[in-house]
Design a protein around this motif. Structure first.
Motif, mmCIF file in Angstrom:
data_model
loop_
_atom_site.group_PDB
_atom_site.id
_atom_site.type_symbol
_atom_site.label_atom_id
_atom_site.label_comp_id
_atom_site.label_asym_id
_atom_site.label_seq_id
_atom_site.Cartn_x
_atom_site.Cartn_y
_atom_site.Cartn_z
ATOM 1 N N ARG A 1 0.950 -1.526 0.350
ATOM 2 C CA ARG A 1 -0.143 -0.270 0.159
ATOM 3 C C ARG A 1 0.536 1.512 -0.012
ATOM 4 O O ARG A 1 0.432 2.164 -0.435
ATOM 5 N N ILE A 2 1.626 1.171 1.240
ATOM 6 C CA ILE A 2 2.428 2.031 1.119
ATOM 7 C C ILE A 2 3.390 2.655 -0.786
ATOM 8 O O ILE A 2 3.810 3.586 -0.871
ATOM 9 N N ARG A 3 3.973 1.780 -1.180
ATOM 10 C CA ARG A 3 4.374 1.769 -2.064
ATOM 11 C C ARG A 3 3.883 1.828 -3.472
ATOM 12 O O ARG A 3 4.340 3.202 -3.890
ATOM 13 N N PHE A 4 2.595 1.092 -3.394
ATOM 14 C CA PHE A 4 1.067 1.992 -4.709
ATOM 15 C C PHE A 4 1.771 3.546 -3.924
ATOM 16 O O PHE A 4 1.575 4.635 -5.348
ATOM 17 N N ARG A 5 1.510 4.414 -2.678
ATOM 18 C CA ARG A 5 1.215 5.278 -2.663
ATOM 19 C C ARG A 5 2.321 6.600 -3.134
ATOM 20 O O ARG A 5 1.893 7.595 -3.704
ATOM 21 N N ASN A 6 3.277 5.597 -2.834
ATOM 22 C CA ASN A 6 4.567 6.668 -3.645
ATOM 23 C C ASN A 6 4.180 6.733 -5.087
ATOM 24 O O ASN A 6 5.210 7.586 -5.944
ATOM 25 N N ILE A 7 4.506 5.549 -5.518
ATOM 26 C CA ILE A 7 3.815 5.852 -7.028
ATOM 27 C C ILE A 7 3.091 6.724 -7.148
ATOM 28 O O ILE A 7 3.385 7.056 -8.881
ATOM 29 N N VAL A 8 2.289 6.660 -6.824
ATOM 30 C CA VAL A 8 0.488 7.322 -6.925
ATOM 31 C C VAL A 8 1.532 8.877 -6.976
ATOM 32 O O VAL A 8 1.385 10.052 -7.727
ATOM 33 N N SER A 9 2.369 9.252 -5.833
ATOM 34 C CA SER A 9 2.507 10.473 -6.066
ATOM 35 C C SER A 9 3.598 10.860 -6.820
ATOM 36 O O SER A 9 3.505 11.699 -7.583
ATOM 37 N N LYS A 10 4.239 10.139 -7.172
ATOM 38 C CA LYS A 10 4.972 10.123 -8.704
ATOM 39 C C LYS A 10 4.784 11.155 -9.941
ATOM 40 O O LYS A 10 5.173 11.529 -10.555
ATOM 41 N N ILE A 11 3.853 9.848 -10.488
ATOM 42 C CA ILE A 11 3.525 10.151 -11.148
ATOM 43 C C ILE A 11 2.068 11.037 -11.238
ATOM 44 O O ILE A 11 1.566 11.655 -12.772
ATOM 45 N N ALA A 12 1.887 12.279 -10.442
ATOM 46 C CA ALA A 12 1.436 12.526 -10.136
ATOM 47 C C ALA A 12 0.853 14.314 -10.983
ATOM 48 O O ALA A 12 0.170 14.680 -11.086
ATOM 49 N N PHE A 13 2.407 14.379 -11.118
ATOM 50 C CA PHE A 13 2.780 16.127 -11.449
ATOM 51 C C PHE A 13 2.089 15.998 -12.583
ATOM 52 O O PHE A 13 1.809 15.512 -14.179
ATOM 53 N N ASP A 14 0.986 17.249 -12.679
ATOM 54 C CA ASP A 14 0.360 18.113 -14.203
ATOM 55 C C ASP A 14 -0.686 16.949 -14.170
ATOM 56 O O ASP A 14 -1.094 17.362 -15.613
ATOM 57 N N ARG A 15 -1.384 16.041 -13.402
ATOM 58 C CA ARG A 15 -2.383 15.204 -13.881
ATOM 59 C C ARG A 15 -3.434 14.955 -13.067
ATOM 60 O O ARG A 15 -3.470 15.089 -12.257
ATOM 61 N N ILE A 16 -4.501 15.191 -13.989
ATOM 62 C CA ILE A 16 -5.613 14.412 -12.366
ATOM 63 C C ILE A 16 -5.563 13.277 -12.217
ATOM 64 O O ILE A 16 -5.745 11.802 -13.147
ATOM 65 N N VAL A 17 -5.411 12.622 -11.048
ATOM 66 C CA VAL A 17 -4.898 11.515 -10.802
ATOM 67 C C VAL A 17 -6.754 11.120 -9.305
ATOM 68 O O VAL A 17 -6.608 12.116 -8.547
#
Ligand SMILES: Nc1ncnc2c1ncn2[C@@H]1O[C@H](COP(=O)(O)OP(=O)(O)OP(=O)(O)O)[C@@H](O)[C@H]1O
Ligand SMILES: [Mg+2]
Length: 285
Positions: A168-184
């Protein structure tokens, strides 16, 4: 980039799965919180153009998504709830296959795949069959396919269901990494999945959005309503009857119970504490 839901409703006969949902998304991370049946998947299916709303409009930069059609869908990366992978495929083949469906040319696909598997920490298993992936790896593989084509809107429907705390933590970190300039947009009923990464949180119940705001705003909205009671074992049933219980910690003879309540719990040994997003969710739903 703006994605606007304008009074969207979806009915199945007399069952209103989604009622009058309005919201304007701009780039950022959004947490969609709600219990089973709240309407989260219905909303996501409509936003990804997999389901047609009964009423209302969805506008992408001011244009109706049904008029945009393919031109809208190519901006969307989606991980549906309970999606299956192709067990016989290797990760590489799976990602190439999806790239093909998304209409990417092979060279572009190869470049994107190499970049994406790095982001989702699956570089070392690119040629392993998906049937040999753990649940967490499968979920990251599904996220990887959603990222192909560099979509500007990423929609994740309960992406952490069944994952252990580390994944879960790993997934969360990945999401923050890919979030730049996007709607997530992430649907979940696990508050901790989104509490530190979401800029905005929406709480849904019974097909309606019942509260939205930044996590701190939501916490502020129930300030003065969260208490910790110190009780003995015998008092638990009474406390559970009188209050919404958020948490219970046992310490030798003493039990500390976290409750959210509109009234001050006179008659108990208590202290007021700072609300968490979890408290807000329990209070609202
Ligand atoms: N195809 C369908 N036919 C009839 N009713 C449906 C259909 N799909 C969803 N519903 C109903 O719509 C409501 C919202 O369902 P939805 O799947 O959107 O909830 P959810 O918030 O995603 O729940 P969960 O957390 O369990 O995934 C529920 O009452 C559900 O029974
Ligand atoms: Mg759902």
């Amino acid at each position: 980039m703006r994605l606007k839901c304008d009074k969207i409703s979806k009915s199945y006969g007399i069952n209103k799965a989604l009622q009058n949902f309005s919201y304007e998304f701009i780039p950022g991370v959004y947490g969609l919180l709600g219990p089973n049946g709240a309407g989260k998947s219905t909303l996501m299916n409509i936003m990804t153009d997999n389901l047609k709303q009964t009423e209302g409009k969805l506008l992408f930069d001011g244009k109706d998504i049904h008029e945009l059609g393919r031109d809208y869908r190519r901006h969307i990366g989606y991980v549906p709830q309970q999606q299956q992978v192709f067990p016989g495929f290797t990760l590489r083949r799976f990602l190439l296959y999806i790239s093909g469906l998304k209409g990417l040319d092979r060279k572009v696909a190869a470049e994107q795949i190499s970049d994406i598997i790095d982001k989702v920490n699956l570089k070392d298993v690119l040629d392993r069959k998906l049937s040999a992936f753990s649940g967490g790896m499968k979920q990251r593989a599904l996220l990887a396919q959603a990222l192909l084509g560099e979509p500007s809107v990423i929609i994740l429907d309960e992406p952490t269901a069944g994952l252990d705390p580390n994944e879960r933590i790993r997934f969360r970190n990945i999401v923050s990494k890919i979030a730049f300039d996007r709607i997530v947009i992430i649907a979940t009923h696990v508050v901790s999945d989104i509490q530190f990464i979401a800029n905005k949180v929406m709480i849904m119940n019974g097909g309606r959005m019942i509260k939205d705001g930044a996590p701190w705003e939501l916490c502020d909205s129930i300030k003065g309503k969260v208490f910790e009671l110190q009780v003995g074992e015998k008092d638990i049933p009474e406390v559970e009857k009188s209050f919404k219980v958020c948490d219970m910690i046992k310490e030798r003879e003493d039990i500390r119970i976290r409750v959210v309540s509109d009234r001050i719990p006179y008659g108990y040994t208590f202290s007021e504490i700072a609300p968490s997003l979890e408290d807000v969710y329990l209070y609202m739903v």
